[in-house]
Design a protein around this motif. Structure first.
Motif, PDB file in Angstrom:
ATOM      1  N   VAL A   3       0.819  -1.213   0.000  1.00 18.38           N
ATOM      2  CA  VAL A   3       0.000   0.000   0.000  1.00 18.38           C
ATOM      3  C   VAL A   3       0.851   1.260   0.000  1.00 18.38           C
ATOM      4  O   VAL A   3       1.779   1.399   0.800  1.00 18.38           O
ATOM      5  N   ILE A   4       0.506   2.176  -0.892  1.00 17.72           N
ATOM      6  CA  ILE A   4       1.053   3.531  -0.873  1.00 17.72           C
ATOM      7  C   ILE A   4       0.097   4.334   0.002  1.00 17.72           C
ATOM      8  O   ILE A   4      -0.982   4.721  -0.433  1.00 17.72           O
ATOM      9  N   ALA A   5       0.472   4.540   1.249  1.00 16.21           N
ATOM     10  CA  ALA A   5      -0.366   5.291   2.188  1.00 16.21           C
ATOM     11  C   ALA A   5       0.074   6.750   2.163  1.00 16.21           C
ATOM     12  O   ALA A   5       1.217   7.069   2.486  1.00 16.21           O
ATOM     13  N   ALA A  48      -6.022  -3.719   2.374  1.00 16.65           N
ATOM     14  CA  ALA A  48      -5.227  -2.485   2.355  1.00 16.65           C
ATOM     15  C   ALA A  48      -5.394  -1.728   3.669  1.00 16.65           C
ATOM     16  O   ALA A  48      -4.418  -1.233   4.246  1.00 16.65           O
ATOM     17  N   THR A  49      -6.613  -1.652   4.154  1.00 18.65           N
ATOM     18  CA  THR A  49      -6.876  -0.995   5.431  1.00 18.65           C
ATOM     19  C   THR A  49      -6.156  -1.705   6.564  1.00 18.65           C
ATOM     20  O   THR A  49      -5.539  -1.072   7.433  1.00 18.65           O
ATOM     21  N   GLY A  57       0.484   1.637  12.018  1.00 22.34           N
ATOM     22  CA  GLY A  57      -0.113   2.103  13.264  1.00 22.34           C
ATOM     23  C   GLY A  57      -1.173   3.169  13.088  1.00 22.34           C
ATOM     24  O   GLY A  57      -1.474   3.919  14.015  1.00 22.34           O
ATOM     25  N   VAL A  58      -1.756   3.248  11.901  1.00 25.37           N
ATOM     26  CA  VAL A  58      -2.803   4.239  11.632  1.00 25.37           C
ATOM     27  C   VAL A  58      -4.141   3.664  12.073  1.00 25.37           C
ATOM     28  O   VAL A  58      -4.522   2.574  11.634  1.00 25.37           O
ATOM     29  N   PRO A  59      -4.874   4.367  12.943  1.00 26.93           N
ATOM     30  CA  PRO A  59      -6.189   3.860  13.344  1.00 26.93           C
ATOM     31  C   PRO A  59      -7.095   3.692  12.118  1.00 26.93           C
ATOM     32  O   PRO A  59      -7.036   4.494  11.183  1.00 26.93           O
ATOM     33  N   ALA A  60      -7.905   2.650  12.130  1.00 28.16           N
ATOM     34  CA  ALA A  60      -8.768   2.363  10.979  1.00 28.16           C
ATOM     35  C   ALA A  60      -9.665   3.540  10.635  1.00 28.16           C
ATOM     36  O   ALA A  60      -9.925   3.809   9.460  1.00 28.16           O
ATOM     37  N   ASP A  61     -10.121   4.292  11.652  1.00 27.33           N
ATOM     38  CA  ASP A  61     -11.022   5.416  11.361  1.00 27.33           C
ATOM     39  C   ASP A  61     -10.285   6.631  10.796  1.00 27.33           C
ATOM     40  O   ASP A  61     -10.912   7.599  10.389  1.00 27.33           O
ATOM     41  N   ALA A  62      -8.953   6.581  10.740  1.00 35.13           N
ATOM     42  CA  ALA A  62      -8.181   7.665  10.126  1.00 35.13           C
ATOM     43  C   ALA A  62      -7.842   7.363   8.669  1.00 35.13           C
ATOM     44  O   ALA A  62      -7.219   8.175   7.990  1.00 35.13           O
ATOM     45  N   ILE A  63      -8.244   6.186   8.175  1.00 32.05           N
ATOM     46  CA  ILE A  63      -8.024   5.828   6.769  1.00 32.05           C
ATOM     47  C   ILE A  63      -9.245   6.311   5.997  1.00 32.05           C
ATOM     48  O   ILE A  63     -10.340   5.778   6.137  1.00 32.05           O
ATOM     49  N   TRP A  89      -3.602   2.237  -3.070  1.00 33.26           N
ATOM     50  CA  TRP A  89      -3.339   3.525  -2.433  1.00 33.26           C
ATOM     51  C   TRP A  89      -4.322   3.691  -1.285  1.00 33.26           C
ATOM     52  O   TRP A  89      -5.418   3.126  -1.295  1.00 33.26           O
ATOM     53  N   ALA A  90      -3.906   4.441  -0.282  1.00 38.98           N
ATOM     54  CA  ALA A  90      -4.782   4.789   0.835  1.00 38.98           C
ATOM     55  C   ALA A  90      -4.445   6.209   1.250  1.00 38.98           C
ATOM     56  O   ALA A  90      -3.282   6.605   1.238  1.00 38.98           O
ATOM     57  N   VAL A  91      -5.447   6.978   1.568  1.00 39.82           N
ATOM     58  CA  VAL A  91      -5.241   8.331   2.093  1.00 39.82           C
ATOM     59  C   VAL A  91      -5.595   8.304   3.567  1.00 39.82           C
ATOM     60  O   VAL A  91      -6.667   7.823   3.946  1.00 39.82           O
ATOM     61  N   VAL A  92      -4.668   8.779   4.395  1.00 43.87           N
ATOM     62  CA  VAL A  92      -4.905   8.787   5.839  1.00 43.87           C
ATOM     63  C   VAL A  92      -5.015  10.218   6.342  1.00 43.87           C
ATOM     64  O   VAL A  92      -4.337  11.122   5.857  1.00 43.87           O
TER      65      VAL A  92
END
Length: 199
Positions: A3-5, A48-49, A57-63, A89-92
């Motif tokens: 994933v490209i976060a 990806a999530t 370490g990104v909280p799921a609700d911040a994705i 891709w994911a945007v956080v």
């Protein structure tokens, strides 16, 4: 699944991507994109999530949003044997985590596997998506943003500063996006920047 976060929060000077040290072989301790094996019955967006949450370490609700970039099938990309990688891709959004290292595209260090190639390919595809794919764009910009942030985001993904007139025309043509007439001083010595807002 790799994933490209991407992160481009209100206090971030540029868009950055998340990397972290691998815990296990191969390449234990080396920096890599967050990745996981796709679980039985698991959808791509779910995996990806999970990768961004568990590895960065990104909280799921911040994705905020997730999508697909490309599939990488070079037979020797993984020393364990032929393995496909579906790059996502994911945007956080803003969050607190000390697991990830966030780096600009122009400062990505050497990564494990073929992750540098994945980053380079993803950058080109994401640059093409910016200002066209509204789910991706709006996750990065938020509902309201300054022209200065639009220039910064475009520069980060394209690798070069855009022509201001062309960028303004691109923004004006986006469905649901309008210039508010409001101006915000971005820097103490700079000119006030126009504000754009999604309906």
């Amino acid at each position: 699944m790799d994933v490209i976060a991407l992160r481009y929060g209100p206090d971030d000077p540029t868009a950055t991507l998340g990397i972290a040290a691998r815990r296990w072989e191969p390449f234990a301790g080396a920096l890599a994109l967050p990745g996981v094996l796709l679980g039985l019955g698991e959808r791509l967006a779910e995996a990806a999530t999970r990768a961004v949450h568990t590895k960065l370490g990104v909280p799921a609700d911040a994705i905020l949003a997730v999508g697909q970039v490309a599939t990488f099938d070079e037979p020797n990309r993984d020393p364990r044997g032929p393995t496909l990688s579906i790059a996502m891709w994911a945007v956080v959004g803003p969050h607190e985590s000390d697991t990830a290292t966030w780096v600009p595209f122009d400062a990505v260090p050497h990564l494990a596997f073929d992750h540098n190639q994945i980053v380079a390919t993803a950058r080109d595809r994401l640059a093409d998506m910016l200002w066209k794919d509204l789910t991706f764009t709006r996750a990065l910009t938020g509902d309201e943003f300054t022209a200065t942030r639009a220039v910064g985001l475009t520069t980060a993904l394209h690798g070069a500063k855009p022509d201001a007139g062309n960028l303004n025309r691109t923004l004006a043509a986006l469905p649901g996006l309008s210039r508010t007439g409001e101006r915000v001083r971005v820097k103490a010595t700079g000119r006030p920047a126009a504000v754009w807002s999604f309906a």
